[in-house]
Design an enzyme around this catalytic site. Structure first.
Site, short mmCIF file in Angstrom:
data_model
loop_
_atom_site.label_atom_id
_atom_site.label_comp_id
_atom_site.label_asym_id
_atom_site.label_seq_id
_atom_site.Cartn_x
_atom_site.Cartn_y
_atom_site.Cartn_z
N GLU A 21 0.86 -1.08 -0.05
CA GLU A 21 -0.05 0.08 0.01
C GLU A 21 0.97 1.12 -0.05
O GLU A 21 0.63 2.21 -0.49
CB GLU A 21 -0.96 0.10 1.20
CG GLU A 21 -2.10 -1.25 1.34
CD GLU A 21 -2.85 -1.22 2.47
OE1 GLU A 21 -4.08 -0.74 2.34
OE2 GLU A 21 -2.12 -1.56 3.57
N TYR A 53 -15.86 26.82 0.32
CA TYR A 53 -15.76 25.18 0.04
C TYR A 53 -14.41 24.78 -0.61
O TYR A 53 -13.98 23.67 -0.32
CB TYR A 53 -16.92 24.92 -0.92
CG TYR A 53 -18.19 25.40 -0.58
CD1 TYR A 53 -18.74 25.49 0.71
CD2 TYR A 53 -19.00 25.74 -1.49
CE1 TYR A 53 -19.94 25.97 1.08
CE2 TYR A 53 -20.26 26.34 -1.24
CZ TYR A 53 -20.64 26.40 -0.10
OH TYR A 53 -22.40 26.66 0.05
N ILE A 72 -6.34 4.29 8.71
CA ILE A 72 -7.24 5.22 8.12
C ILE A 72 -8.08 5.92 9.44
O ILE A 72 -8.64 7.18 9.13
CB ILE A 72 -8.30 4.52 7.05
CG1 ILE A 72 -9.20 3.91 7.54
CG2 ILE A 72 -7.65 4.40 5.63
CD1 ILE A 72 -10.38 3.38 6.56
N GLU A 73 -8.06 5.42 10.31
CA GLU A 73 -8.37 6.32 11.47
C GLU A 73 -7.64 7.37 11.95
O GLU A 73 -8.30 8.48 12.07
CB GLU A 73 -8.67 5.20 12.77
CG GLU A 73 -9.52 4.08 12.76
CD GLU A 73 -8.89 2.74 12.12
OE1 GLU A 73 -9.74 1.82 12.07
OE2 GLU A 73 -7.98 3.09 11.28
N LYS A 99 -12.03 3.52 1.97
CA LYS A 99 -11.04 2.99 1.53
C LYS A 99 -11.37 1.68 0.38
O LYS A 99 -11.44 0.79 0.87
CB LYS A 99 -9.93 2.26 2.51
CG LYS A 99 -8.70 1.76 1.96
CD LYS A 99 -7.75 1.43 3.06
CE LYS A 99 -6.46 0.89 2.64
NZ LYS A 99 -5.72 0.42 3.92
#
Length: 123
Positions: A21, A53, A72-73, A99
């Site tokens: 990854e 934005y 990813i946390e 993901k």
């Protein structure tokens, strides 16, 4: 409270636990909700009375693409920290990081995490 939503933002980055990854990278999708009082801009119709934005998008992009995380946390937490720093008017944030190419032992499926945080007290 009022909210601004940015949905299905896609970024290519190198997050993940496995070496592959980190080498190959993959696409991540982010949904972001920022709670803010929008009463003033509803009355004035002035740009300065809301959160931009495009600036939010750039903040998210920088947080997702400039630092590598195994989890990813942690990535989601990093985005929240960056967004809170970007504008003091934002009082609460919900983020979901998807993901879609997570290494799962099944042929299809998606993984995501969601965090909900209130602005830490100023001290």
């Amino acid at each position: 409270m009022d909210a601004i939503h940015l949905e299905d933002l896609a970024f290519f980055a190198y997050h993940g636990l496995y070496d592959e990854e980190a080498k190959l990278g993959q696409r991540f999708h982010v949904d972001l909700t920022c709670w803010i009082d929008l009463q003033k801009v509803c009355e004035t119709d002035e740009y300065a009375d809301t959160v931009c934005y495009a600036s939010l998008l750039k903040t998210v992009e920088t947080a997702v693409t400039e630092t590598r995380f195994k989890m990813i946390e942690r990535l989601a937490a990093q985005v929240i920290e960056a967004v809170f720093k970007s504008d003091d008017r934002i009082q609460r944030i919900r983020i979901r990081v998807h993901k879609p190419s997570a290494p799962l032992p099944v042929p299809t499926g998606k993984v995501s995490v969601e965090l909900l945080r209130d602005r830490p007290p100023q001290g």
